[in-house]
Design a protein around this motif. Structure first.
Motif, short mmCIF file in Angstrom:
data_model
loop_
_atom_site.label_atom_id
_atom_site.label_comp_id
_atom_site.label_asym_id
_atom_site.label_seq_id
_atom_site.Cartn_x
_atom_site.Cartn_y
_atom_site.Cartn_z
N VAL A 1 6.96 -14.38 -3.25
CA VAL A 1 5.91 -13.41 -2.91
C VAL A 1 5.11 -13.10 -4.16
O VAL A 1 5.67 -12.70 -5.19
N GLU A 2 3.80 -13.30 -4.10
CA GLU A 2 2.88 -12.95 -5.19
C GLU A 2 2.00 -11.81 -4.70
O GLU A 2 0.99 -12.03 -4.04
N ALA A 3 2.41 -10.60 -5.02
CA ALA A 3 1.67 -9.42 -4.54
C ALA A 3 0.69 -8.96 -5.59
O ALA A 3 0.99 -8.93 -6.79
N GLY A 4 -0.51 -8.61 -5.14
CA GLY A 4 -1.51 -8.05 -6.04
C GLY A 4 -1.23 -6.60 -6.34
O GLY A 4 -0.19 -6.04 -5.97
N ASP A 5 -2.17 -5.98 -7.04
CA ASP A 5 -1.99 -4.56 -7.36
C ASP A 5 -1.92 -3.74 -6.09
O ASP A 5 -2.66 -4.00 -5.12
N PRO A 6 -1.03 -2.75 -6.04
CA PRO A 6 -0.94 -1.93 -4.83
C PRO A 6 -2.22 -1.13 -4.60
O PRO A 6 -2.95 -0.81 -5.54
N MET A 7 -2.46 -0.82 -3.35
CA MET A 7 -3.67 -0.09 -2.98
C MET A 7 -3.30 1.26 -2.38
O MET A 7 -2.30 1.39 -1.67
N ALA A 8 -4.13 2.25 -2.68
CA ALA A 8 -3.99 3.57 -2.08
C ALA A 8 -4.76 3.60 -0.77
O ALA A 8 -5.89 3.10 -0.69
N VAL A 9 -4.16 4.17 0.26
CA VAL A 9 -4.83 4.27 1.56
C VAL A 9 -4.84 5.72 2.02
O VAL A 9 -3.91 6.47 1.78
N ASP A 10 -5.91 6.07 2.65
CA ASP A 10 -6.07 7.38 3.27
C ASP A 10 -6.01 7.17 4.77
O ASP A 10 -6.89 6.54 5.36
N VAL A 11 -4.95 7.66 5.40
CA VAL A 11 -4.76 7.41 6.83
C VAL A 11 -5.84 8.07 7.67
O VAL A 11 -6.01 7.72 8.83
N ALA B 1 0.84 -1.20 0.00
CA ALA B 1 0.00 0.00 0.00
C ALA B 1 0.87 1.24 0.00
O ALA B 1 2.04 1.21 0.39
N TYR B 2 0.27 2.34 -0.46
CA TYR B 2 0.94 3.64 -0.42
C TYR B 2 -0.06 4.66 0.10
O TYR B 2 -1.27 4.55 -0.10
N VAL B 3 0.45 5.66 0.78
CA VAL B 3 -0.38 6.69 1.39
C VAL B 3 -0.69 7.77 0.35
O VAL B 3 0.20 8.26 -0.35
N ILE C 1 -4.31 -2.10 9.04
CA ILE C 1 -3.72 -3.34 9.56
C ILE C 1 -3.65 -4.45 8.53
O ILE C 1 -3.04 -5.48 8.78
N PHE C 2 -4.27 -4.28 7.35
CA PHE C 2 -4.28 -5.33 6.35
C PHE C 2 -2.97 -5.43 5.57
O PHE C 2 -2.75 -6.39 4.86
N PHE C 3 -2.09 -4.42 5.70
CA PHE C 3 -0.93 -4.34 4.84
C PHE C 3 0.36 -4.56 5.65
O PHE C 3 0.56 -3.90 6.68
N PRO C 4 1.25 -5.44 5.18
CA PRO C 4 2.51 -5.64 5.91
C PRO C 4 3.47 -4.48 5.75
O PRO C 4 4.32 -4.25 6.61
N LEU C 5 3.37 -3.75 4.63
CA LEU C 5 4.29 -2.65 4.36
C LEU C 5 3.52 -1.53 3.68
O LEU C 5 2.75 -1.76 2.75
N ILE C 6 3.74 -0.31 4.15
CA ILE C 6 3.11 0.87 3.58
C ILE C 6 4.20 1.85 3.18
O ILE C 6 5.10 2.16 3.98
N TYR C 7 4.13 2.31 1.95
CA TYR C 7 5.07 3.32 1.44
C TYR C 7 4.43 4.70 1.62
O TYR C 7 3.32 4.94 1.16
N TRP C 8 5.14 5.59 2.30
CA TRP C 8 4.59 6.91 2.64
C TRP C 8 5.52 7.99 2.10
O TRP C 8 6.51 8.33 2.74
#
Length: 919
Positions: free
Chosen positions: A723-733, A693-695, A739-746
């Motif tokens: 690791v088979e990762a799906g499409d990245p998701m955008a998150v609004d903090v 995910a990314y912020v 909690i669903f994401f192991p790593l978030i790029y901010w």
């Protein structure tokens, strides 16, 4: 290229198609053919009947006009029209592109690369060859040859500023031997500074090839230079130099340790009539010796960075003593006064003579006492000859000794008592210091007196060895040069027993001058130092270049910076010497008046807009309308075909905006799923498969680049790991659960608002439950929109993340799991290189040994990002594709680190890792 006002055409010869418009008009006019009229009386029986099909006698004039417009749009569109093109390339010969890529170009490098790409694009459209010449010496320097625009474009994308000055004279020589036909167009993309000469010679050579168009930055964007300030200043002082007078800008300086931790900062303001500025950086004396570099905030270049080593910061001074430092009567001790006088500007080291000579020293102080056995005398003598300064003070012990080889002059036994109960004389005062001595110019206080001293035997050379004397002419300080060093004797004591000199400020000033006199002698005595860590053009420290050669410290002042000797640290981790750019630049001046035939412009240009998509899209739309009109005129648009006609019209209207719209400056990012489909859809999407995910920052360009970066990283993870990762998701903090994401790029931008208390609590809960966030400030590079200094970045992070419980951070240790979670690596480059990666200390981690917060500045998403075809979206500098590969490896290590925790920290993996390291 042909231009009309604000328009131009990349293929003007296609406009000759307008000559066939009359022929097209005639063909359209006679088609369909006119029906033949035959008069037949019986035809009256058919009058009043409606025929099933009707054939027009001639084509309507408005349909002819429509088709002529379609033909015109096709002709103009195929001619590749451009809106507001820059002054296009004159002449018909090759394009000579000269680019400054020395240290001074780092401040404007993105604009220089963009302008070079535009010039090469114009040459490509005109089918003209390009001669690309760089002015800074390369590794090795590439010859100037005619090449295709595509090859020149590849070279430009791989160029980066060098950390040394330009050599324009050598560039002029390379151009002289190249056969360039007449009609050449010459562009000179300059940094605007004449730091080594050669500008006049280069201009003369370029003018001999054709008209010259010089592109330079404005005066306020010219690079600035930093160099050591006055050595006698109490605080750490540096000098900032600029090329032009005029405005009075404020300069902020940052002092940091070698590992990147900020120690202090200061600012100063230029005077409008001055080109130099001395800025003092106040800091406690115990911190001054930790400074590893000083840099100008917001200006990343080798010239805006000064590296600090032991010789250029607090110099090490050894005080030899066999007695413990904690004496019961400190005011009677020689070392007490020496410590108090030397501590503000020197790093003090205590111990025996043998212990001190094994370490790096600038000055060795021997208070009154026995220097030691003959073997120790010889060791001290060798140390002095190698460049050390030995400072001795007199006292009762020296006054009674007869044989002493470590004295600059012969002494009389017993000494001289000037004042006291047993003497008729009064205490003596100091005379003015002789010119040409290290103490020349120091004011002599009237209250400094000497009660007792040791006397020098008269000799022919006594006057030349005297650096200070009393008012009666008796020598008080004598000195003798031995080899590269000095032997200095103060003929009175270092405490107050024989004089009150130790109580005065003059004592401190005299010791400061003697410390500056020393060259510094390493314990190894080795004066040839190998390159250890060197600067790149942006002022980032990294591994030495393959062309870098060892530094002979005896000739350091005469060395010309270049591929053989780039600025940086020479030596090893324990002992190293800094080679800086600032002291090697003799002067900093702008170009000044330009020769006749040279036209100057700046890097600010209005971009070209390609009108071809809009024109061809409009032709397509009108063509579809023409087809519908033809169906209507032939009576084919009946009610049962109305649905088909509606579909055709809808498709035409839908396709027209997509074809006619000009290219967007930046892709638009997608909104978080919760903003469109509700929280349930977001939860299902986040948990259906593993996703990164990314912020969302609110900046469309930044968000799109974050998504493209995680897509590129996901592709690498799928190819190289399990690791088979799906499409990245955008998150609004502010709204989404994390909690669903192991790593978030901010990514951090200058427009983000501080988190609300609810969002801060959501982030805290995510970190406490095992999540990992990579904060990327993206400001390690220079010239990027929104780039900030390190202090500004820290303040922005503190403001943005107010309420988030971020633990104290440290630079990634060499044995950290991130260096071995999948690939073995020690550096973590992104689009930029050189930034420090910060993580939690091992003792503060509770999440299975995984740091919940990782902070860096290398713009990793920019290096990972790919376009729709899977090709890299942005260039990486200065390492090119090899650096991009290292950036991907860091991303793989980071994901594996977030997923597997301290798995690779187990000792069971040590043998396998050691085996790979051995290979």
């Amino acid at each position: 290229m042909l231009g009309f006002g604000a328009f131009g055409f990349a293929a003007p010869w296609l406009l000759a198609g307008f000559a066939v418009l009359p022929v097209l008009w005639w063909l359209i006019r006679v088609t369909p053919p006119a029906p033949t009229i035959v008069r037949f009386p019986a035809i009256r029986l058919l009058m009043g009947l409606n025929p099933a099909d009707e054939t027009p006698a001639k084509t309507p004039w408005w349909l002819i006009l429509l088709r002529l417009v379609i033909a015109s749009l096709l002709i103009v569109g195929l001619a590749h029209p451009l809106l507001n093109p820059a002054a296009e390339l004159p002449g018909a010969g090759p394009v000579v592109l000269v680019v400054d890529d020395g240290w001074a170009s780092a401040a404007n490098w993105p604009e220089m690369q963009r302008r070079a790409d535009e010039i090469i694009d114009q040459a490509d459209r005109a089918d003209r060859r390009v001669v690309l010449v760089t002015t800074a010496a390369g590794q090795p320097a590439e010859p100037a040859t005619l090449q295709r625009p595509a090859d020149a474009r590849g070279r430009i994308s791989g160029l980066a500023p060098k950390p040394w000055p330009t050599d324009r004279a050598a560039a002029a020589e390379r151009l002289k031997g190249l056969p360039i036909p007449a009609g050449a167009t010459i562009f000179y993309l300059a940094d605007g500074l004449d730091d080594r000469g050669g500008v006049k010679q280069l201009f003369e050579t370029l003018r001999g090839l054709g008209p010259v168009r010089l592109v330079v930055p404005p005066d306020e964007r010219l690079a600035r230079l930093i160099e050591p300030g006055p050595g006698e200043a109490k605080d750490l002082t540096v000098r900032v130099e600029r090329a032009t007078q005029g405005e009075a800008p404020t300069v902020r300086l940052r002092a940091a340790s070698e590992d990147g931790r900020q120690i202090a900062e200061a600012e100063g303001q230029f005077r409008s009539d001055s080109t130099t500025l001395d800025v003092a950086i106040p800091m406690p004396s115990e911190l001054r010796n930790r400074v590893g570099r000083i840099e100008i905030e917001g200006e990343a270049s080798a010239g805006a960075t000064e590296l600090v080593d032991e010789s250029s910061r607090r110099r090490p001074v050894g005080i030899a003593t066999d007695r413990p430092s904690g004496s019961s009567q400190p005011l009677l001790s020689d070392t007490y006064y020496l410590d108090r006088a030397l501590s503000p500007f020197a790093e003090l080291r205590h111990g025996t003579v043998t212990e001190l000579l094994g370490r790096s020293l600038t000055l060795l102080v021997l208070p009154d006492g026995d220097p030691g056995p003959p073997e120790q005398d010889q060791a001290i003598g060798h140390w002095i000859e190698a460049g050390g300064v030995l400072l001795r003070f007199a006292g009762p012990t020296m006054a009674q000794r007869e044989d002493d080889n470590l004295l600059p002059v012969m002494l009389r036994r017993g000494g001289r008592t000037i004042g006291g109960a047993m003497s008729w004389e009064k205490p003596a005062h100091l005379a003015e210091f002789p010119a040409g001595t290290p103490f020349a110019g120091l004011p002599v206080p009237a209250d400094v007196t000497v009660d007792r001293q040791v006397l020098a035997e008269p000799a022919v050379d006594l006057a030349s060895k005297t650096w200070a004397r009393l008012t009666d002419g008796t020598p008080l300080v004598t000195a003798q040069q031995r080899g590269k060093g000095w032997l200095v004797l103060v003929h009175t004591s270092a405490n107050t027993a024989w004089s009150n000199l130790a109580l005065s400020g003059l004592f401190v000033d005299m010791l400061r001058r003697l410390v500056q006199l020393g060259q510094g002698v390493e314990g190894t005595g080795d004066a040839v130092l190998p390159p250890w860590r060197v600067l790149d053009g942006y002022g980032h420290l990294g591994a030495p270049l393959a062309t870098a050669q060892p530094l002979n410290t005896a000739e350091a002042a005469k060395i010309t910076l270049g591929p053989a000797h780039p600025p940086g640290f020479y030596g090893n981790e324990t002992t190293h010497r800094a080679l800086n750019l600032g002291p090697t630049v003799p002067s900093l001046a702008a170009f000044g008046s330009l020769p006749v035939g040279v036209v100057a412009e700046n890097y600010t240009r209005m971009p070209e807009v390609d009108l071809r998509p809009g024109l061809l899209g409009a032709a397509l739309l009108l063509g579809l309308i023409d087809i519908l009109i033809g169906y209507g005129l032939r009576g084919l648009l009946r009610p049962r075909r109305a649905g088909l006609a509606g579909v055709l019209i809808a498709l035409a209207l839908a396709a027209a905006p997509a074809q006619a719209a000009p290219p967007q400056s930046a892709p638009q990012s997608s909104a978080p799923a919760s903003a469109t489909n509700g929280p349930d859809a977001f939860t299902v999407a986040a948990t259906s498969e593993l996703r990164l995910a990314y912020v969302v920052t609110g900046d469309g360009e930044t968000d799109a680049m974050s998504k493209a970066g995680l897509v590129g990283l996901g592709n690498v993870l799928s190819r190289r790991t399990a690791v088979e990762a799906g499409d990245p998701m955008a998150v609004d903090v502010e709204a989404d659960e994390l909690i669903f994401f192991p790593l978030i790029y901010w990514p951090i931008t200058g427009t983000q608002k501080p988190l609300s208390p609810a969002a801060a609590e959501r982030v805290n809960r995510y970190l406490a439950t095992g999540g990992t966030i990579l904060f990327d400030t993206r400001d390690q590079g220079t010239g990027l929109p929104g780039a900030y200094g390190v202090a500004d970045t820290a303040r922005r992070l503190q403001t943005l993340l107010a309420g988030v419980k971020i633990p104290p951070l440290v630079a990634v240790p060499a044995d950290h799991v991130l260096t071995k979670s999948f690939y073995l690596m020690q550096d973590f480059p992104g689009r930029w290189i050189g930034g420090t990666l910060w993580v939690e200390p091992a003792e503060d981690r509770t999440n299975d040994g995984v740091s919940t917060v990782v902070v860096g500045a290398n713009d990793w998403a920019g290096a990972w990002a790919v376009d729709g075809q899977g090709f890299p979206s942005l260039p990486v500098v200065p390492g090119g594709e090899a650096q991009r590969e290292q950036a991907y490896r860091f991303g793989v290590n980071l994901v594996m680190y977030a997923l597997t925790g301290n798995y690779k920290a187990d000792q069971v993996h040590v043998p396998a890792i050691l085996e790979r390291l051995g290979q």
